[in-house]
Design an enzyme around this catalytic site. Sequence first.
Site, PDB file in Angstrom:
ATOM      1  N   ARG A   1      65.578  -4.847 -60.316  1.00 54.61           N
ATOM      2  CA  ARG A   1      66.196  -3.518 -60.309  1.00 54.61           C
ATOM      3  C   ARG A   1      65.537  -2.704 -59.207  1.00 54.61           C
ATOM      4  O   ARG A   1      64.536  -2.051 -59.404  1.00 54.61           O
ATOM      5  CB  ARG A   1      65.999  -2.835 -61.661  1.00 54.61           C
ATOM      6  CG  ARG A   1      66.559  -1.417 -61.739  1.00 54.61           C
ATOM      7  CD  ARG A   1      66.352  -0.833 -63.126  1.00 54.61           C
ATOM      8  NE  ARG A   1      66.869   0.503 -63.262  1.00 54.61           N
ATOM      9  CZ  ARG A   1      66.175   1.620 -62.958  1.00 54.61           C
ATOM     10  NH1 ARG A   1      64.923   1.542 -62.493  1.00 54.61           N
ATOM     11  NH2 ARG A   1      66.715   2.822 -63.105  1.00 54.61           N
TER      12      ARG A   1
ATOM     13  N   SER B   1      74.987  -1.876 -70.289  1.00 61.87           N
ATOM     14  CA  SER B   1      74.268  -0.804 -70.999  1.00 61.87           C
ATOM     15  C   SER B   1      75.248  -0.103 -71.929  1.00 61.87           C
ATOM     16  O   SER B   1      76.349   0.257 -71.491  1.00 61.87           O
ATOM     17  CB  SER B   1      73.749   0.252 -70.006  1.00 61.87           C
ATOM     18  OG  SER B   1      72.988  -0.335 -69.009  1.00 61.87           O
TER      19      SER B   1
ATOM     20  N   LYS C   1      63.319   5.962 -65.708  1.00 61.99           N
ATOM     21  CA  LYS C   1      64.704   6.252 -65.307  1.00 61.99           C
ATOM     22  C   LYS C   1      64.949   7.726 -65.623  1.00 61.99           C
ATOM     23  O   LYS C   1      64.802   8.145 -66.785  1.00 61.99           O
ATOM     24  CB  LYS C   1      65.667   5.358 -66.091  1.00 61.99           C
ATOM     25  CG  LYS C   1      67.148   5.613 -65.820  1.00 61.99           C
ATOM     26  CD  LYS C   1      68.005   4.552 -66.493  1.00 61.99           C
ATOM     27  CE  LYS C   1      69.468   4.956 -66.530  1.00 61.99           C
ATOM     28  NZ  LYS C   1      70.054   5.134 -65.184  1.00 61.99           N
TER      29      LYS C   1
HETATM   30  N1  FQP Z   1      69.079  -1.659 -66.091  1.00 62.16           N
HETATM   31  C1  FQP Z   1      69.267  -1.788 -67.420  1.00 62.16           C
HETATM   32  N2  FQP Z   1      68.948  -2.974 -68.023  1.00 62.16           N
HETATM   33  C2  FQP Z   1      69.130  -3.096 -69.355  1.00 62.16           C
HETATM   34  C3  FQP Z   1      68.788  -4.411 -70.032  1.00 62.16           C
HETATM   35  F1  FQP Z   1      69.673  -4.666 -71.014  1.00 62.16           F
HETATM   36  F2  FQP Z   1      68.832  -5.385 -69.130  1.00 62.16           F
HETATM   37  F3  FQP Z   1      67.571  -4.340 -70.543  1.00 62.16           F
HETATM   38  N3  FQP Z   1      69.620  -2.105 -70.135  1.00 62.16           N
HETATM   39  C4  FQP Z   1      69.935  -0.910 -69.561  1.00 62.16           C
HETATM   40  C5  FQP Z   1      69.763  -0.727 -68.200  1.00 62.16           C
HETATM   41  C6  FQP Z   1      70.158   0.584 -67.560  1.00 62.16           C
HETATM   42  O1  FQP Z   1      71.286   0.314 -66.773  1.00 62.16           O
HETATM   43  P1  FQP Z   1      72.079   1.537 -66.120  1.00 62.16           P
HETATM   44  O2  FQP Z   1      72.508   2.434 -67.200  1.00 62.16           O
HETATM   45  O3  FQP Z   1      73.113   0.986 -65.229  1.00 62.16           O
HETATM   46  O4  FQP Z   1      70.973   2.266 -65.270  1.00 62.16           O
HETATM   47  P2  FQP Z   1      70.163   1.652 -64.041  1.00 62.16           P
HETATM   48  O5  FQP Z   1      71.167   0.992 -63.141  1.00 62.16           O
HETATM   49  O6  FQP Z   1      69.508   2.859 -63.426  1.00 62.16           O
HETATM   50  O7  FQP Z   1      69.173   0.664 -64.595  1.00 62.16           O
END
Ligand code: FQP
Length: 210
Positions: free
Chosen positions: A34, A105, A134
């Site tokens: 990420r 998510s 975040k």
């Molecule tokens: N990256 C993530 N991974 C998970 C996981 F299930 F893999 F643990 N859950 C939630 C998020 C959050 O995803 P998102 O809402 O798109 O925000 P960002 O792109 O800033 O991460």
Amino acid sequence: MKVYFIMGSLNCKEAPELVLEKALKGGVTLFQYREKGEGCLSSADKKALALQLQKICRKNHVPFIVNDDLDLMISLNADGLHVGQEDGDIREIRRRIPDKILGVSVHNAEEAQTAVQIGADYLGVGPIYATSTKLDTRDVMGFSVVKELRAKGITAPIVGIGGIKEENAFDVVEAGADGVSVITAISHHEDPERAARGLLQQVEEAYKER
Ligand SMILES: Nc1nc(C(F)(F)F)ncc1COP(=O)(O)OP(=O)(O)O
Ligand SMILES: [Mg+2]
């Protein structure tokens, strides 16, 4: 899904490759790259690091998931993609990568049911606890949101996310999650291997209680 480590270059105090090696040694079972935040890597630098981290995951037989960036995921032939509610049309993404892991998510039963109906392979539910990683999260929900999703008949794999660490991981799994996902609890720990091992122990303890 037990211990799902998520990180990018900005989350690490030492070389990301080293942090990932140590985390995998400690028992991380799934990894998400990420690369996000002010000053994060992009284009060639992002791809170069992604390739390095993918190689380390392959060596350790742990799936390599890319966050948000479908083109990068395809160009690396990664094992899967994680997207949020605002990262594009989930149906279209599912159609483009029918044989890859797709994580979504979700924040409530309605989003969860939609994601499952579209074909999500797992759900990221949170933020469970307060997080400073975040900045644009929804409201903190507590582990009860996992209980609610299970009570509403959501049987898909669930990982909790948001402020999870060794001290509170047990409750998330006992509430019905299949695992926990963490960034800081491992990436900022002076011994990422020990951090990962401690989280895995808590998750496996909770498995026994279920
Ligand atoms: N990256 C993530 N991974 C998970 C996981 F299930 F893999 F643990 N859950 C939630 C998020 C959050 O995803 P998102 O809402 O798109 O925000 P960002 O792109 O800033 O991460
Ligand atoms: Mg996203």
